[in-house]
Design a protein around this motif. Structure first.
Motif, PDB file in Angstrom:
ATOM      1  N   ARG A   1       0.819  -1.214   0.000  1.00  0.00           N
ATOM      2  CA  ARG A   1       0.000   0.000   0.000  1.00  0.00           C
ATOM      3  C   ARG A   1       0.854   1.267   0.000  1.00  0.00           C
ATOM      4  NH1 ARG A   1      -5.327   1.022   1.820  1.00  0.00           N
ATOM      5  NH2 ARG A   1      -5.669   3.195   2.394  1.00  0.00           N
ATOM      6  N   ASP A   2       1.930   1.257   0.768  1.00  0.00           N
ATOM      7  CA  ASP A   2       2.757   2.462   0.912  1.00  0.00           C
ATOM      8  C   ASP A   2       4.043   2.407   0.088  1.00  0.00           C
ATOM      9  OD1 ASP A   2       0.984   3.618   2.816  1.00  0.00           O
ATOM     10  OD2 ASP A   2       1.818   2.299   4.354  1.00  0.00           O
ATOM     11  N   ALA A   3       4.158   1.403  -0.770  1.00  0.00           N
ATOM     12  CA  ALA A   3       5.388   1.254  -1.558  1.00  0.00           C
ATOM     13  C   ALA A   3       5.385   2.201  -2.747  1.00  0.00           C
ATOM     14  CB  ALA A   3       5.527  -0.185  -2.040  1.00  0.00           C
ATOM     15  N   LEU A   4       6.493   2.892  -2.942  1.00  0.00           N
ATOM     16  CA  LEU A   4       6.643   3.743  -4.113  1.00  0.00           C
ATOM     17  C   LEU A   4       6.960   2.902  -5.339  1.00  0.00           C
ATOM     18  CD1 LEU A   4       8.890   6.540  -2.550  1.00  0.00           C
ATOM     19  CD2 LEU A   4       6.417   6.623  -2.909  1.00  0.00           C
ATOM     20  N   SER A   5       6.610   3.430  -6.505  1.00  0.00           N
ATOM     21  CA  SER A   5       7.086   2.789  -7.726  1.00  0.00           C
ATOM     22  C   SER A   5       8.612   2.850  -7.741  1.00  0.00           C
ATOM     23  CB  SER A   5       6.537   3.511  -8.960  1.00  0.00           C
ATOM     24  OG  SER A   5       6.722   2.741 -10.118  1.00  0.00           O
ATOM     25  N   TRP A   6       9.208   1.905  -8.442  1.00  0.00           N
ATOM     26  CA  TRP A   6      10.666   1.776  -8.502  1.00  0.00           C
ATOM     27  C   TRP A   6      11.239   1.264  -7.180  1.00  0.00           C
ATOM     28  CZ3 TRP A   6      11.324   7.231 -11.017  1.00  0.00           C
ATOM     29  CH2 TRP A   6      10.858   7.179 -12.338  1.00  0.00           C
ATOM     30  N   THR A   7      10.415   0.554  -6.405  1.00  0.00           N
ATOM     31  CA  THR A   7      10.920  -0.150  -5.233  1.00  0.00           C
ATOM     32  C   THR A   7      10.640  -1.634  -5.388  1.00  0.00           C
ATOM     33  OG1 THR A   7       8.853   0.314  -4.037  1.00  0.00           O
ATOM     34  CG2 THR A   7      10.706   1.813  -3.671  1.00  0.00           C
ATOM     35  N   ALA A   8      11.448  -2.456  -4.732  1.00  0.00           N
ATOM     36  CA  ALA A   8      11.483  -3.887  -5.027  1.00  0.00           C
ATOM     37  C   ALA A   8      10.361  -4.653  -4.331  1.00  0.00           C
ATOM     38  CB  ALA A   8      12.840  -4.455  -4.585  1.00  0.00           C
ATOM     39  N   PHE A   9      10.210  -5.913  -4.748  1.00  0.00           N
ATOM     40  CA  PHE A   9       9.324  -6.832  -4.057  1.00  0.00           C
ATOM     41  C   PHE A   9       9.877  -7.112  -2.660  1.00  0.00           C
ATOM     42  CE2 PHE A   9       8.764  -7.928  -8.591  1.00  0.00           C
ATOM     43  CZ  PHE A   9       7.385  -7.783  -8.700  1.00  0.00           C
ATOM     44  N   HIS A  10       9.017  -7.599  -1.778  1.00  0.00           N
ATOM     45  CA  HIS A  10       9.458  -7.954  -0.431  1.00  0.00           C
ATOM     46  C   HIS A  10      10.314  -9.213  -0.421  1.00  0.00           C
ATOM     47  CE1 HIS A  10       5.822  -5.670   1.501  1.00  0.00           C
ATOM     48  NE2 HIS A  10       6.732  -4.862   1.002  1.00  0.00           N
TER      49      HIS A  10
ATOM     50  N   HIS B   1       3.499  -2.942 -11.158  1.00  0.00           N
ATOM     51  CA  HIS B   1       4.286  -2.801  -9.934  1.00  0.00           C
ATOM     52  C   HIS B   1       3.566  -3.514  -8.799  1.00  0.00           C
ATOM     53  CE1 HIS B   1       5.906  -0.702  -6.303  1.00  0.00           C
ATOM     54  NE2 HIS B   1       7.029  -0.941  -6.954  1.00  0.00           N
ATOM     55  N   ALA B   2       4.337  -3.953  -7.801  1.00  0.00           N
ATOM     56  CA  ALA B   2       3.765  -4.702  -6.681  1.00  0.00           C
ATOM     57  C   ALA B   2       2.627  -3.954  -6.004  1.00  0.00           C
ATOM     58  CB  ALA B   2       4.862  -5.025  -5.671  1.00  0.00           C
ATOM     59  N   SER B   3       2.662  -2.613  -6.021  1.00  0.00           N
ATOM     60  CA  SER B   3       1.630  -1.819  -5.355  1.00  0.00           C
ATOM     61  C   SER B   3       0.307  -1.818  -6.114  1.00  0.00           C
ATOM     62  CB  SER B   3       2.122  -0.382  -5.151  1.00  0.00           C
ATOM     63  OG  SER B   3       2.428   0.218  -6.392  1.00  0.00           O
ATOM     64  N   ASN B   4       0.276  -2.327  -7.328  1.00  0.00           N
ATOM     65  CA  ASN B   4      -0.963  -2.432  -8.100  1.00  0.00           C
ATOM     66  C   ASN B   4      -1.522  -3.849  -8.070  1.00  0.00           C
ATOM     67  OD1 ASN B   4      -1.031   0.267  -8.852  1.00  0.00           O
ATOM     68  ND2 ASN B   4       0.295  -0.078 -10.625  1.00  0.00           N
ATOM     69  N   LEU B   5      -1.047  -4.639  -7.118  1.00  0.00           N
ATOM     70  CA  LEU B   5      -1.486  -6.025  -6.962  1.00  0.00           C
ATOM     71  C   LEU B   5      -1.928  -6.237  -5.523  1.00  0.00           C
ATOM     72  CD1 LEU B   5       1.596  -7.703  -8.725  1.00  0.00           C
ATOM     73  CD2 LEU B   5      -0.565  -7.007  -9.800  1.00  0.00           C
ATOM     74  N   LEU B   6      -2.898  -7.128  -5.329  1.00  0.00           N
ATOM     75  CA  LEU B   6      -3.264  -7.607  -4.007  1.00  0.00           C
ATOM     76  C   LEU B   6      -2.774  -9.046  -3.878  1.00  0.00           C
ATOM     77  CD1 LEU B   6      -6.895  -6.187  -3.589  1.00  0.00           C
ATOM     78  CD2 LEU B   6      -4.721  -5.159  -2.899  1.00  0.00           C
ATOM     79  N   TRP B   7      -2.545  -9.461  -2.639  1.00  0.00           N
ATOM     80  CA  TRP B   7      -1.824 -10.698  -2.391  1.00  0.00           C
ATOM     81  C   TRP B   7      -2.579 -11.592  -1.417  1.00  0.00           C
ATOM     82  CZ3 TRP B   7       2.942 -10.996  -4.958  1.00  0.00           C
ATOM     83  CH2 TRP B   7       3.362  -9.793  -5.560  1.00  0.00           C
TER      84      TRP B   7
END
Length: 325
Positions: free
Chosen positions: A69-78, A180-186
């Protein structure tokens, strides 16, 4: 009933017709079984409505955890596991997109495609584009853009063009454009993590599958924000392998495709960078942001691939290709 998300756009950025293009693509993907969030419609079947200067759409909240939710674009997966799951989900989305043959988007503002740099002569192609994009034209009148592109981007394009121009290299496909990971739910179950929902199709357009995969690498696996602090942007090579392994589970990647992916990476951002410049210069009238988009994004990201870290990423893909038949 249930939790909803209301999205508001200024009419100069998205019209009802422009949103309809996104919504029809999303509906096709849902019909094909992809876990895409549902866009609601009114009694007349309209999925976007205007009120004053604004255009609205309403979507159901997707199923799953919003881990980024709070991850910026251009940041990696967990984790590598998340990268693998994202790659697998992207491949499934590309399979679901097959058969959707709508023409390209009718807007050039904030969409991700490969149009100008998919031509043999990007300078000539851009000259034609500027005839119909006054915001971008006004900005470029103040810049030595021809010589800048010739110095920073055209050498990469020249390397990529023999591969891009090969028959069948760019089979058209509507793609997400911002995976990007922030545009996905898990969802995590029994220790396994998977993508449970996909949203934010605002940048979607007609391009091709490897463009979307290259954009995914550019969005998630290169820490571009480090460059703003004078730090190195070291690529996440373990996550790159995991992403590609997950993708190849559903859409196998041959050696030729990996070589094309490596050649595409230094220029995959270029058309979207032009779109951002147009947005900042022509709509928000933010000269400072337009300047950042031009120097740091359009030119700077291409330059990074000539650095030691950029070359490591490209060579990693070539080494992976050499291990394949």
């Amino acid at each position: 009933t249930g939790p909803l998300i209301v999205k508001r756009h200024h009419g100069r950025v998205r019209t009802v017709a422009a949103l309809r293009e996104e919504h029809v693509f999303m509906a096709h993907l849902r019909w094909a079984g992809a876990p895409v969030v549902e866009v609601l419609h009114d009694a007349q079947g309209r999925t976007a409505l205007t009120q004053g200067d604004w255009v609205y759409e309403v979507q159901r909240v997707g199923t799953g955890d919003d881990l980024y939710r709070d991850a910026l674009s251009w940041t990696a997966f967990h984790s590598d596991q998340h990268a693998f799951a994202a790659g697998a989900a992207l491949a499934r989305l590309h399979l679901a997109a097959q058969g959707f043959d709508a023409p390209p988007r009718d807007t050039s503002v904030l969409v991700a495609n490969f149009s100008v740099f998919a031509q043999a002569d990007p300078i000539q192609a851009l000259e034609q584009v500027l005839l119909s994009r006054p915001g971008l034209t006004a900005d470029f009148e103040q810049r030595p853009w021809r010589s800048d592109l010739a110095a920073h981007l055209l050498p990469w394009h020249a390397q990529a063009w023999p591969l891009l121009s090969a028959p069948g290299a760019m089979p058209p496909l509507w793609t997400h454009g911002d995976w990007h990971a922030s545009n996905l739910l898990w969802r995590t179950q029994d220790g396994d993590t998977e993508v449970s929902a996909v949203f934010d199709f605002g940048l979607c357009d007609r391009s091709f599958a490897l463009f979307d995969l290259a954009t995914t690498i550019e969005r998630n696996l290169i820490p571009w924000l480090n460059l703003d602090n004078g730090q190195r942007a070291q690529p996440q090579l373990d996550q790159l392998d995991a992403l590609l392994d997950g993708y190849a589970q559903h859409c196998p990647l041959g050696a030729a495709q990996l070589r094309l992916l490596a050649a595409l990476l230094p220029i995959v951002h270029a058309d979207f960078a032009l779109s951002e410049i147009e947005y900042f210069a022509g709509i928000t009238r933010s000269a400072g942001y337009a300047d950042i988009a031009y120097h740091r994004y359009l030119l700077g990201h291409a330059d990074w691939f000539a650095s030691a870290d950029g070359q490591r990423l490209i060579e990693h893909l070539h080494a992976r290709a050499r291990r394949l038949p």
